[in-house]
Design an enzyme around this catalytic site. Sequence first.
Site, mmCIF file in Angstrom:
data_model
loop_
_atom_site.group_PDB
_atom_site.id
_atom_site.type_symbol
_atom_site.label_atom_id
_atom_site.label_comp_id
_atom_site.label_asym_id
_atom_site.label_seq_id
_atom_site.Cartn_x
_atom_site.Cartn_y
_atom_site.Cartn_z
ATOM 1 N N LYS A 116 8.972 4.881 7.400
ATOM 2 C CA LYS A 116 7.959 5.233 6.402
ATOM 3 C C LYS A 116 7.065 6.379 6.854
ATOM 4 C CE LYS A 116 9.941 2.041 4.241
ATOM 5 N NZ LYS A 116 10.932 2.393 3.218
ATOM 6 N N GLU A 201 -3.212 3.857 5.851
ATOM 7 C CA GLU A 201 -3.384 4.511 4.550
ATOM 8 C C GLU A 201 -4.643 3.960 3.908
ATOM 9 O OE1 GLU A 201 -0.148 3.898 1.835
ATOM 10 O OE2 GLU A 201 1.149 5.339 2.825
ATOM 11 N N HIS A 236 4.525 -9.541 -3.370
ATOM 12 C CA HIS A 236 5.501 -8.451 -3.321
ATOM 13 C C HIS A 236 6.852 -8.803 -3.912
ATOM 14 C CE1 HIS A 236 2.499 -6.213 -1.293
ATOM 15 N NE2 HIS A 236 2.393 -7.136 -0.363
ATOM 16 N N ARG A 293 18.512 2.881 -2.819
ATOM 17 C CA ARG A 293 19.524 1.907 -3.270
ATOM 18 C C ARG A 293 19.406 1.722 -4.772
ATOM 19 N NH1 ARG A 293 15.096 -1.250 -1.496
ATOM 20 N NH2 ARG A 293 14.149 -2.300 -3.280
HETATM 21 C C1 MV4 Z 1 -0.294 0.415 -1.173
HETATM 22 C C2 MV4 Z 1 -1.113 -0.055 -2.216
HETATM 23 C C3 MV4 Z 1 -2.347 0.534 -2.355
HETATM 24 N N1 MV4 Z 1 -2.741 1.519 -1.517
HETATM 25 N N2 MV4 Z 1 -0.717 1.393 -0.376
HETATM 26 C C4 MV4 Z 1 3.180 -2.816 -1.612
HETATM 27 C C5 MV4 Z 1 4.644 -2.694 -1.418
HETATM 28 C C6 MV4 Z 1 4.869 -1.450 -0.664
HETATM 29 N N3 MV4 Z 1 5.859 -0.654 -1.323
HETATM 30 C C7 MV4 Z 1 3.544 -0.761 -0.610
HETATM 31 N N4 MV4 Z 1 2.629 -1.554 -1.380
HETATM 32 C C8 MV4 Z 1 1.396 -1.098 -1.694
HETATM 33 N N5 MV4 Z 1 0.921 -0.109 -0.927
HETATM 34 C C9 MV4 Z 1 -1.919 1.919 -0.554
HETATM 35 N N6 MV4 Z 1 -2.324 2.881 0.275
HETATM 36 C C10 MV4 Z 1 -0.627 -1.065 -3.026
HETATM 37 C C11 MV4 Z 1 0.627 -1.606 -2.750
HETATM 38 C C12 MV4 Z 1 1.063 -2.652 -3.612
HETATM 39 C C13 MV4 Z 1 0.467 -3.922 -3.549
HETATM 40 C C14 MV4 Z 1 -0.556 -4.234 -2.672
HETATM 41 C C15 MV4 Z 1 -1.124 -5.498 -2.638
HETATM 42 C C16 MV4 Z 1 -0.656 -6.482 -3.498
HETATM 43 C C17 MV4 Z 1 0.358 -6.200 -4.367
HETATM 44 C C18 MV4 Z 1 0.942 -4.932 -4.406
HETATM 45 C C19 MV4 Z 1 1.968 -4.655 -5.299
HETATM 46 C C20 MV4 Z 1 2.519 -3.417 -5.342
HETATM 47 C C21 MV4 Z 1 2.065 -2.408 -4.488
#
Ligand code: MV4
Length: 500
Positions: A116, A201, A236, A293
Site C-alpha cells: 500500500k 493517513e 469491513h 482482481r
Molecule cells: C480510510 C478511511 C478514512 N480515511 N482511510 C477501510 C478499508 C480500506 N480499504 C481502507 N479503509 C478506509 N480507509 C482514511 N485515511 C475510511 C476507510 C473505510 C472505513 C473505515 C472505518 C470503518 C469503515 C470503513 C469502510 C470503508 C472504508
Amino acid sequence: MLKKILIANRGEIAVRIIRACQELGLDAVAVYSEVDRMAPHVRMANEAYAIGPASAVESYLRGDKIIEVAKKCGADGIHPGYGFLAENAEFAEAVIEADLTWIGPPPEAIRLMGDKVSARETMSKAGVPLVPGTGKSSRMSNDELLAAAQTIGFPLLVKAAAGGGGKGMRNVSKMEELPEAIRTARREAQSAFGDDRVYLEKYIENARHIEIQILGDEHGNVVHLGERECSIQRRHQKLIEEAPSPVVDEELRQKMGEIAVTAAKSVNYCSAGTMEFVLDKDRNFYFLEMNTRLQVEHPVTEMVTGVDIVKEMLRIASGRKLRYEQKDIQVKGWAIECRILAEDPRNNFMPSIGQIIGLTNPTGPGVRLDSGIYFGSEVTPYYDSMLAKLIVLAESRGEAILRMRRALEEFRITGLPTTIPLHIQLMNSTRFQAGQFDTNFLEHNFSFNQKLDPALVRVAAVAASLMAHQRNQQAILLHQGGASPWRLYGRREALDRRLR
Ligand code: MV4
C-alpha cells in the site's frame, strides 16, 4: 484463443465464471475440496478434480496442486475469482511460468498495488489525489512516524503496508495514543503478513466508500465503468452495494473515472481492476487502494452498463482488443446488490452452518441471483459465509429498492439464519431510502435488535402451519366445489386416460 479454463475458486464466483465460459464456448474445469464434492460449481463444470481436504490452506490455496491439475487436464488458462489466490503475485507468476494464461492483471501490478505504500507513491505520481499522510519512504522508524503525525494532524489512521481491506488498521485520536497504536499495529501486521511496515493517513471522518471499476487490455486501452457505492458495511464486510452512487453526479463520475483510467495506464494495467476512494462530506475524493482482481460486487456495474466483466476478462486474456471505447459506456438505470450471508444478524452476526432444508429463489423482472447454494446443500464452517448475491436492476433508485424488497420477501432459505431479514429492514429504513448514509451507518445509526423470544417463535410456527393448512383447504373448497384432493386426483387421472 483460450479453449479450456480452470477456475481456482468455489461458491457463487466459480459458478459466475463457469457461466461466462459457457457463453463463450469454453470448457470449464472445477477444482474442489473434500467437502465441496457436491457443490454447484462442481456440478456445473465440464470436468472437476479434487485438490485436498476442506481447509483452504490444503485445497483452494494450494497453487502448486491447482497448476498441476491444469497441466494434466489440458487447460490453457486459470481464472482465480476473488479471495484465495487472486491477489497472490507469486501464484500469477507460477501460472505464467507453467505456460498457462493468467486471467487477471500482470503480476507486477498485483505486487505494486499489494504494497500500500508503493501504491500510494505510484498513484501520487500519476496525479491521483491521496489522503494526506506519510510519503515515499517504504520503511519508517517509530520516531519518523511520530514526527510525521505532527504535520498530518489527528484523528489519523495507522495502516499496515502489506494490509488492505481494513486489516490491521488503527484509529488514533491524539498524539498520546500513537506510540502504543504503532507498536500494536506493527505486531499485528508482522503476524498476519510477515511484514511490520506501517504508514499513517489522516482519518477522513463520515466518509463514503466509492470505487471505480476499470477494464484494460494488453494493447494499452483502458476504460472505466463508473462507480459503485459501498458504504453499507460492517467491520469491513460490505453488505449492500449499488451503482451508481446516490451522491455522484455525471461531472464527478467523469472526473473520478478519468483519474482512474490515467492511473491504470501509468502502471500498464490490464484485465479488470478497481480503484477505491473515500469521498468526504464536501465531495472531495481521495485514493485508498487498488484491488487487482474481479470483485464480489462487480454485478451491479454489469447491470447498469451492460458490460459482462467476466467475459471481458476472458477476451482480454486471449489478447483481444477491448470492445469498448469510453464513449460506448453509458450508465443506465439503478442496480442494488445484497450479500446474503450465513450469519445471524440477531446474534452479533454469528456464522451459521447446516443444511439448506428449504429454498425458494427469487426471480422475475430485473432480478439476478448469483448463488452458491441449492436445495439440500450443506453450509460448512470452512469458507466465507456468503451464500449468494441478490442483485436487482430498475429504472430508478426508488424502484430498485422496491424491487429488492419484493425479491427479498420471495427469497426463502430454511435451515440456518441468514442476513435476509436485516436486508429487508435496511430497504425499509428512511435513511437508506434517502441515500443519507456513510460507512458508519450500519454499525452506529441502525439497530437490528429484533430479539426473538423462542417461545413466541414456536407459537408463530404453529400458527403459520395452521394458517397454511386452512388456506389450502379454502382453495380446494372455493375452486372445486367441495371436492377432496383424492377426488381431484381421480378426475385428473380419468382425464389423462381419455386423452391417451
Ligand atoms: C480510510 C478511511 C478514512 N480515511 N482511510 C477501510 C478499508 C480500506 N480499504 C481502507 N479503509 C478506509 N480507509 C482514511 N485515511 C475510511 C476507510 C473505510 C472505513 C473505515 C472505518 C470503518 C469503515 C470503513 C469502510 C470503508 C472504508
